[in-house]
Scaffold this motif. Sequence first.
Motif, PDB file in Angstrom:
ATOM      1  N   GLU A   1      -1.122  10.384   5.875  1.00  0.00           N
ATOM      2  CA  GLU A   1       0.311  10.604   6.077  1.00  0.00           C
ATOM      3  C   GLU A   1       1.079  10.663   4.760  1.00  0.00           C
ATOM      4  O   GLU A   1       2.139  11.294   4.683  1.00  0.00           O
ATOM      5  CB  GLU A   1       0.887   9.492   6.966  1.00  0.00           C
ATOM      6  CG  GLU A   1       0.408   9.546   8.406  1.00  0.00           C
ATOM      7  CD  GLU A   1       0.841   8.330   9.202  1.00  0.00           C
ATOM      8  OE1 GLU A   1       1.596   7.495   8.657  1.00  0.00           O
ATOM      9  OE2 GLU A   1       0.418   8.212  10.375  1.00  0.00           O
ATOM     10  N   SER A   2       0.545  10.035   3.715  1.00  0.00           N
ATOM     11  CA  SER A   2       1.245   9.969   2.431  1.00  0.00           C
ATOM     12  C   SER A   2       1.244  11.295   1.677  1.00  0.00           C
ATOM     13  O   SER A   2       2.092  11.520   0.813  1.00  0.00           O
ATOM     14  CB  SER A   2       0.600   8.907   1.541  1.00  0.00           C
ATOM     15  OG  SER A   2      -0.641   9.363   1.032  1.00  0.00           O
ATOM     16  N   GLY A   3       0.266  12.132   1.964  1.00  0.00           N
ATOM     17  CA  GLY A   3       0.157  13.384   1.240  1.00  0.00           C
ATOM     18  C   GLY A   3      -0.607  13.272  -0.069  1.00  0.00           C
ATOM     19  O   GLY A   3      -0.684  14.229  -0.837  1.00  0.00           O
TER      20      GLY A   3
ATOM     21  N   PHE B   1       0.840  -1.207   0.000  1.00  0.00           N
ATOM     22  CA  PHE B   1       0.000   0.000   0.000  1.00  0.00           C
ATOM     23  C   PHE B   1       0.873   1.253   0.000  1.00  0.00           C
ATOM     24  O   PHE B   1       0.578   2.229  -0.709  1.00  0.00           O
ATOM     25  CB  PHE B   1      -0.926  -0.035   1.208  1.00  0.00           C
ATOM     26  CG  PHE B   1      -1.978   1.044   1.237  1.00  0.00           C
ATOM     27  CD1 PHE B   1      -2.483   1.593   0.069  1.00  0.00           C
ATOM     28  CD2 PHE B   1      -2.477   1.494   2.454  1.00  0.00           C
ATOM     29  CE1 PHE B   1      -3.467   2.587   0.106  1.00  0.00           C
ATOM     30  CE2 PHE B   1      -3.454   2.477   2.502  1.00  0.00           C
ATOM     31  CZ  PHE B   1      -3.939   3.026   1.325  1.00  0.00           C
ATOM     32  N   SER B   2       1.955   1.228   0.759  1.00  0.00           N
ATOM     33  CA  SER B   2       2.863   2.377   0.812  1.00  0.00           C
ATOM     34  C   SER B   2       3.450   2.681  -0.566  1.00  0.00           C
ATOM     35  O   SER B   2       3.584   3.844  -0.959  1.00  0.00           O
ATOM     36  CB  SER B   2       4.001   2.121   1.807  1.00  0.00           C
ATOM     37  OG  SER B   2       3.521   2.109   3.131  1.00  0.00           O
ATOM     38  N   PHE B   3       3.817   1.620  -1.294  1.00  0.00           N
ATOM     39  CA  PHE B   3       4.342   1.835  -2.645  1.00  0.00           C
ATOM     40  C   PHE B   3       3.295   2.513  -3.519  1.00  0.00           C
ATOM     41  O   PHE B   3       3.589   3.473  -4.256  1.00  0.00           O
ATOM     42  CB  PHE B   3       4.772   0.518  -3.293  1.00  0.00           C
ATOM     43  CG  PHE B   3       5.093   0.668  -4.755  1.00  0.00           C
ATOM     44  CD1 PHE B   3       6.334   1.142  -5.154  1.00  0.00           C
ATOM     45  CD2 PHE B   3       4.144   0.365  -5.722  1.00  0.00           C
ATOM     46  CE1 PHE B   3       6.620   1.319  -6.510  1.00  0.00           C
ATOM     47  CE2 PHE B   3       4.424   0.534  -7.076  1.00  0.00           C
ATOM     48  CZ  PHE B   3       5.663   1.012  -7.464  1.00  0.00           C
TER      49      PHE B   3
ATOM     50  N   SER C   1      -5.312   6.446   7.949  1.00  0.00           N
ATOM     51  CA  SER C   1      -4.102   6.999   8.549  1.00  0.00           C
ATOM     52  C   SER C   1      -2.944   7.022   7.554  1.00  0.00           C
ATOM     53  O   SER C   1      -2.246   8.039   7.404  1.00  0.00           O
ATOM     54  CB  SER C   1      -3.727   6.173   9.786  1.00  0.00           C
ATOM     55  OG  SER C   1      -2.507   6.626  10.338  1.00  0.00           O
ATOM     56  N   MET C   2      -2.734   5.913   6.854  1.00  0.00           N
ATOM     57  CA  MET C   2      -1.627   5.848   5.905  1.00  0.00           C
ATOM     58  C   MET C   2      -1.845   6.806   4.727  1.00  0.00           C
ATOM     59  O   MET C   2      -0.896   7.425   4.226  1.00  0.00           O
ATOM     60  CB  MET C   2      -1.461   4.411   5.393  1.00  0.00           C
ATOM     61  CG  MET C   2      -0.914   3.447   6.430  1.00  0.00           C
ATOM     62  SD  MET C   2      -0.692   1.756   5.782  1.00  0.00           S
ATOM     63  CE  MET C   2       0.618   2.015   4.570  1.00  0.00           C
TER      64      MET C   2
ATOM     65  N   ALA D   1     -10.021  -2.696   7.689  1.00  0.00           N
ATOM     66  CA  ALA D   1      -8.783  -1.956   7.957  1.00  0.00           C
ATOM     67  C   ALA D   1      -8.987  -0.473   7.667  1.00  0.00           C
ATOM     68  O   ALA D   1      -8.062   0.225   7.269  1.00  0.00           O
ATOM     69  CB  ALA D   1      -7.651  -2.510   7.091  1.00  0.00           C
ATOM     70  N   TRP D   2     -10.189  -0.006   7.880  1.00  0.00           N
ATOM     71  CA  TRP D   2     -10.551   1.352   7.501  1.00  0.00           C
ATOM     72  C   TRP D   2      -9.680   2.406   8.177  1.00  0.00           C
ATOM     73  O   TRP D   2      -9.221   3.338   7.537  1.00  0.00           O
ATOM     74  CB  TRP D   2     -12.030   1.594   7.823  1.00  0.00           C
ATOM     75  CG  TRP D   2     -12.943   0.621   7.152  1.00  0.00           C
ATOM     76  CD1 TRP D   2     -13.307   0.594   5.832  1.00  0.00           C
ATOM     77  CD2 TRP D   2     -13.600  -0.498   7.754  1.00  0.00           C
ATOM     78  NE1 TRP D   2     -14.141  -0.453   5.575  1.00  0.00           N
ATOM     79  CE2 TRP D   2     -14.353  -1.154   6.735  1.00  0.00           C
ATOM     80  CE3 TRP D   2     -13.644  -1.023   9.051  1.00  0.00           C
ATOM     81  CZ2 TRP D   2     -15.125  -2.276   6.964  1.00  0.00           C
ATOM     82  CZ3 TRP D   2     -14.414  -2.145   9.282  1.00  0.00           C
ATOM     83  CH2 TRP D   2     -15.135  -2.766   8.253  1.00  0.00           C
TER      84      TRP D   2
END
Length: 255
Positions: A147-149, A116-118, A143-144, A137-138
């Motif tokens: 934080e990613s912008g 997911f981060s990628f 949150s992610m 996992a809502w």
Amino acid sequence: MMTIIDSHSHIDQLEDLSGALIRAHEAGVSDIVAMSVDLDSMKKVLEIKNQCQQPKIHPALGVHPGKVQPDTQPTAYDFMRANIKEACAVGETGLDYWYKWVRDNQVERQKQKDSFSFHLGLAREFDLPIVIHSRGAWRDCLSMTRESGVKRALFHWYSGPVDILDQIIEAGFYVSTSISVAYSPESRRAMAHAPIERILVETDSPVNFKEGDISFMAEPKDVIKTWKALAQLKNLNEQETLDKVNTNAKTFFGI
């Protein structure tokens, strides 16, 4: 003539693809956002886009959380980056904690988070919208994403808690709903609460849905069922609802 956009369909998985696309066009489906789930799926979706004129196909490139395989992931990532200009969005990606092998396994959860981060990073780098699968996992997905912008995020087929939905809307993000908005208590509760200005409609086809006592396998033309059920739930005029969800899809995906 009435036109409508199916904002989330796995057309590469349809058994009768050519028939489904003809039926969609005849029903008034003007555009389909075609999701991918792995490397093979991405390749097929791009092929379909180049072969189909109506409805217009808009590929989204991504690896579904249920398809995360760290050994082969780099190849999929390389393909995404090489073909990103063909995509209207990054996805389907996200987290899913309801899978049995993930539910109580922090190692498996981390694999999903790394993937997911990628995807979030790619969406941010190329200023693309991202389509998020967030089942169970809502909160972590939100949150992610924050934080990613990433600026444009869609929590697809959202049926999670209303308090997290409020935060999704507050962050400027969107949600979508499927045919389940006609009968699922969770889907109905979420969509009753969400503002129409932030809702897209989809089929997630091919998926089994209910219509009364009958089960059927959805295809893109069935997005009409989603639209009409949403209008009824929101107690809004059908044309007004259609105009809004189409505008939302065009704004979100830039199509």
